[in-house]
Design a protein around this motif. Structure first.
Motif, short mmCIF file in Angstrom:
data_model
loop_
_atom_site.label_atom_id
_atom_site.label_comp_id
_atom_site.label_asym_id
_atom_site.label_seq_id
_atom_site.Cartn_x
_atom_site.Cartn_y
_atom_site.Cartn_z
N THR A 159 -11.02 14.08 4.88
CA THR A 159 -10.93 13.50 4.74
C THR A 159 -10.13 12.30 3.90
N GLY A 160 -9.55 13.45 3.37
CA GLY A 160 -8.24 12.92 2.58
C GLY A 160 -8.10 12.32 1.09
N ASP A 161 -9.89 12.60 0.61
CA ASP A 161 -10.15 11.74 -0.19
C ASP A 161 -9.60 12.49 -1.78
N ALA A 162 -8.63 11.40 -2.04
CA ALA A 162 -8.41 11.63 -3.01
C ALA A 162 -8.98 10.80 -4.58
N VAL A 163 -10.28 10.20 -4.57
CA VAL A 163 -10.80 9.75 -5.60
C VAL A 163 -11.92 11.04 -5.89
N GLN A 164 -12.51 12.16 -4.55
CA GLN A 164 -13.38 13.04 -5.35
C GLN A 164 -12.76 14.18 -5.72
N GLN A 165 -12.50 14.66 -6.98
CA GLN A 165 -11.69 15.63 -7.27
C GLN A 165 -12.33 16.87 -6.60
N PRO A 166 -11.71 17.92 -5.83
CA PRO A 166 -12.54 18.97 -5.96
C PRO A 166 -12.98 20.17 -6.84
N TYR A 167 -13.87 20.39 -6.81
CA TYR A 167 -14.42 21.04 -8.45
C TYR A 167 -13.89 23.09 -8.06
N SER A 168 -13.78 23.29 -9.04
CA SER A 168 -13.50 24.69 -9.12
C SER A 168 -14.95 25.83 -8.86
N LEU A 169 -14.48 27.03 -8.71
CA LEU A 169 -15.82 27.97 -8.17
C LEU A 169 -16.29 28.08 -9.23
N GLY A 170 -15.73 28.55 -10.66
CA GLY A 170 -16.53 28.67 -11.29
C GLY A 170 -17.54 27.86 -11.61
N GLN A 178 -31.40 23.42 -16.82
CA GLN A 178 -30.10 23.12 -17.43
C GLN A 178 -29.14 21.75 -16.44
N GLY A 179 -28.65 20.92 -17.88
CA GLY A 179 -28.33 19.90 -17.09
C GLY A 179 -26.54 20.32 -16.34
N SER A 180 -25.53 19.34 -15.55
CA SER A 180 -24.44 19.42 -15.43
C SER A 180 -23.63 18.57 -15.67
N THR A 181 -22.10 18.66 -15.77
CA THR A 181 -21.39 18.47 -16.56
C THR A 181 -20.63 17.63 -14.87
N LEU A 182 -20.70 17.62 -14.32
CA LEU A 182 -20.01 17.76 -12.64
C LEU A 182 -21.34 16.32 -12.31
N SER A 183 -20.49 15.16 -11.90
CA SER A 183 -20.95 14.14 -11.51
C SER A 183 -19.91 13.78 -10.81
N PRO A 184 -20.68 14.24 -9.01
CA PRO A 184 -19.93 13.93 -7.91
C PRO A 184 -19.50 12.66 -7.20
N ILE A 185 -18.58 11.62 -6.56
CA ILE A 185 -18.02 10.43 -6.17
C ILE A 185 -18.60 10.50 -4.68
N ALA A 186 -18.57 11.59 -4.33
CA ALA A 186 -18.86 11.64 -2.48
C ALA A 186 -20.39 11.85 -2.50
N ASP A 187 -21.10 10.83 -1.35
CA ASP A 187 -22.06 11.14 -0.53
C ASP A 187 -22.28 12.64 -0.36
N SER A 188 -21.37 13.33 0.29
CA SER A 188 -22.32 14.79 1.15
C SER A 188 -22.08 15.29 -0.04
N THR A 189 -21.25 15.35 -0.51
CA THR A 189 -21.46 16.65 -2.27
C THR A 189 -22.47 16.12 -3.04
#
Length: 630
Positions: free
Chosen positions: A233-244, A257-268
């Motif tokens: 998609t070439g989306d620059a808004v949704q930053q890819p998360y690392s494997l860790g 437990q909660g998570s600090t990750l906050s995805p923006i893309a709908d698929s994610t």
């Protein structure tokens, strides 16, 4: 009672009914009141032979007449005969008692059957027992029951003898099977169920394997899908998360437990939500099943089958010369794989016929597994239950210290035995078959037992308290976690020490931290860290002002290069007063000049052995002066 209207309706309907058929079926044979035939038979069929198969052999009737005649002659011969009957001490199926006059009489199910045959055929008998209370086999024939029957010392062996392949060459087994014997294991009742840890009980083995695989695979899968989506998609808004981060998200979701990750893309977001839904359902099932298991769990024993005895090398005891021993020693029998346990002394064969003694001596005291046939085991446990209940009337655990396995250790059909060539089986076997088919044998075997099960595996107590055994997996997880953390901490300390030594050596090779005479005075990072902990720390942040703090600054930048008369003495006094040695032995030089990373520095040595760098270039000198004056 039918009403008048109903009768009128029934009469109207009967007018339309067809007439009744009074003709008889074709070929029906009618008889008079005296039994003579009215209907004439076909020419080729006689009334006496009606109902016989036309293809039946001619000698059938003759064979039946001969057999009936032979049985009648045998009954006449048996009338008044005296038989010698051998038996074994195998309570409750067969055992003997000695009267005051020294006469040995037979007891048990076997002799209840013999008494029935005696009443029917009118014979007398005497009871004998072998010198050793064993059945006998090819390698163990001396002084056995089989030897007495084989030598025709007795006319009949009235005991529940298992059908073993080796004994067929010595005796003739009855054609009527009395029952299918089941040898059961009885052991000390364990305090906890042997079904496994309480934390692992809600799911079976393969469910845990799949959960573990999903825990390892979902993180990389989410990571790869995010990378593929961003590239397509070439989306620059949704930053890819690392494997860790993806892996820790999967693990944190499993631990609720909660998570600090906050995805923006709908698929994610859908990927994250799918894993959350899966974990929510999984943990709900686990919590419900764990609650049910810890409150109303099914009790299981550590030894239920022959494979449990074989794989765990459990000591067990059985009767000497019984069906279990011969089934283990015979090559083509079902228990032949346990033969090596006899050689390794894991199998014990007791000669004591008292089951109570064997239960207390081997099972209760030594923790053996006792293998015995089901009637004997059931009666033995029932009597032990009655005795213990009279001692303590409330505690079920005291009433039932033993437990009986569900799966039979051995199954064998059992019959009477006759000498080879004896014709008593033709006379007795039909009567024995009637007793077996009517259920009398089975009834006699369980006559002394109550209808309810005595001391089952699960005592059915509804008030079940959690024990340490239910929480052992929790302890193991804690110990594993602390051990892993300790190992990681040791590794971190080790690498910190190695890296500190390597860095110290690298600085020493470039000349930094050396005294004017060439000795290294810069301690390693490891020692500096320890000294920092001991002294409470003497470092400060860059750009932080020293005003208002008890921090001794270095000498002013201008005084370092002040060489006028008396300046050296003033410099030395200032340096000593502030804990800084500006040179040594009264020399004119105020320090050691070093070139570090292309820049000039004056290196001073403090009184505590640490090195102090003072830049000599104007911009750096200005910043240095500003730090300690502003």
């Amino acid at each position: 009672m039918a009403t008048g209207i109903e009768l009128l309706v029934a009469a109207a309907l009967c007018l339309a009914c067809p007439p009744m058929n009074d003709t008889l079926p074709e070929g029906l044979i009618l008889l008079n009141e005296d039994g003579s035939a009215i209907t004439e038979m076909p020419i080729d069929v006689e009334v006496a032979n009606a109902g016989l198969d036309a293809d039946a052999p001619v000698e059938t009737l003759e064979t039946l007449r001969n057999k009936r005649e032979k049985l009648r002659n045998m009954k006449e011969w048996m009338n008044g005969q005296h038989l010698r009957i051998a038996t074994l001490e195998d309570y409750p199926l067969s055992y003997t008692e000695i009267l005051e006059n020294g006469t040995r009489i037979g007891r048990g199910v076997s002799f209840q059957v013999i008494d029935f045959l005696q009443e029917k055929f009118n014979f007398t008998y005497e009871v004998v027992v072998p010198q050793d209370n064993i059945i006998g086999s090819t390698m163990d024939l001396d002084r056995s029951l089989i030897e007495m029957v084989n030598n025709s010392q007795v006319d009949l062996a009235a005991a529940f003898i298992p059908l073993l392949s080796e004994q067929r060459t010595f005796v003739f087994y009855s054609s009527t099977i009395l029952d299918e014997g089941e040898w059961i294991m009885v052991m000390r009742r364990p305090r906890e169920s042997a079904g496994g840890s309480g934390l692992l009980a809600p799911f079976e083995f393969w469910v845990w394997i799949l959960i573990f695989v999903s825990l390892l695979a979902v993180g990389p899968i989410i990571y790869m899908l995010i990378i593929i989506r961003n590239r397509l998609t070439g989306d620059a808004v949704q930053q890819p998360y690392s494997l860790g981060h993806c892996a820790w998200f999967v693990y944190g979701a499993l631990m609720k437990q909660g998570s600090t990750l906050s995805p923006i893309a709908d698929s994610t977001r859908l990927l994250f939500a799918t894993w959350w839904i899966f974990i929510t359902i999984l943990t709900s099932f686990y919590t419900a099943n764990l609650t049910a298991f810890l409150t109303l769990s099914k009790f299981t024993l550590p030894y239920n089958t022959v494979n449990d005895i074989l794989t765990k090398n459990k000591h067990f005891v059985s009767m000497r010369g019984g069906g279990v021993e011969y089934a283990m020693r015979t090559a083509n029998e079902s228990l032949s794989m346990l033969n090596r346990m006899i050689q390794n002394n894991y199998a014990v064969f007791t000669e004591a016929s008292n089951d109570t003694y064997n239960l207390q001596n081997y099972v209760e005291r030594n923790g053996y597994v006792f293998v015995r046939d089901r009637p004997a085991i059931s009666i033995m446990l029932y009597r032990d239950y009655l005795f213990r209940k009279s001692v303590s009337a409330d505690d079920e655990k005291i009433h039932c210290p033993f437990a009986m396995a569900k799966e039979p250790f051995l199954r064998k059909k059992r019959t009477f035995a006759y000498p080879i060539g004896s014709n008593l089986s033709e006379l007795f076997d039909p009567e024995l078959l009637n007793l077996v088919e009517s259920g009398i044998i089975k009834h006699l075997s369980a006559r002394e037992l109550p209808s309810a099960e005595i001391c089952p595996q699960d005592l059915g107590s509804t008030e079940r308290q959690l024990r340490n055994g239910d929480l052992m997996m929790t302890y193991y997880i804690m110990l594993t976690g602390f051990a892993t953390a300790l190992a990681v901490f040791t590794t971190e300390v080790l690498f910190r020490y190695i890296n500190g030594r390597r860095e110290a050596n690298k600085w020493a090779r470039h000349g930094i931290g050396r005294t004017p005479n060439g000795q290294s005075v810069k301690p390693s990072r490891w020692l500096r860290g320890l000294r920092h902990l001991q002294s409470g720390g003497d470092k400060q942040l860059l750009g932080k002002s020293t005003h208002g703090e008890n921090v001794t600054p270095p000498p002013p930048y201008q005084s370092i290069f002040n060489y006028h008369a008396g300046g050296e003495q003033q410099q030395l006094r200032y340096g000593k007063r502030h804990g800084l040695v500006l040179g040594g032995n009264g020399q004119q030089g105020t320090g050691v000049r070093r070139l570090i990373n292309g820049r000039d520095y004056i290196v001073f040595r403090n009184s505590n052995g640490q090195s102090q760098l003072v830049p000599t270039r104007s911009p750096s000198a200005a910043l240095f002066q500003y730090t300690y004056t502003e």
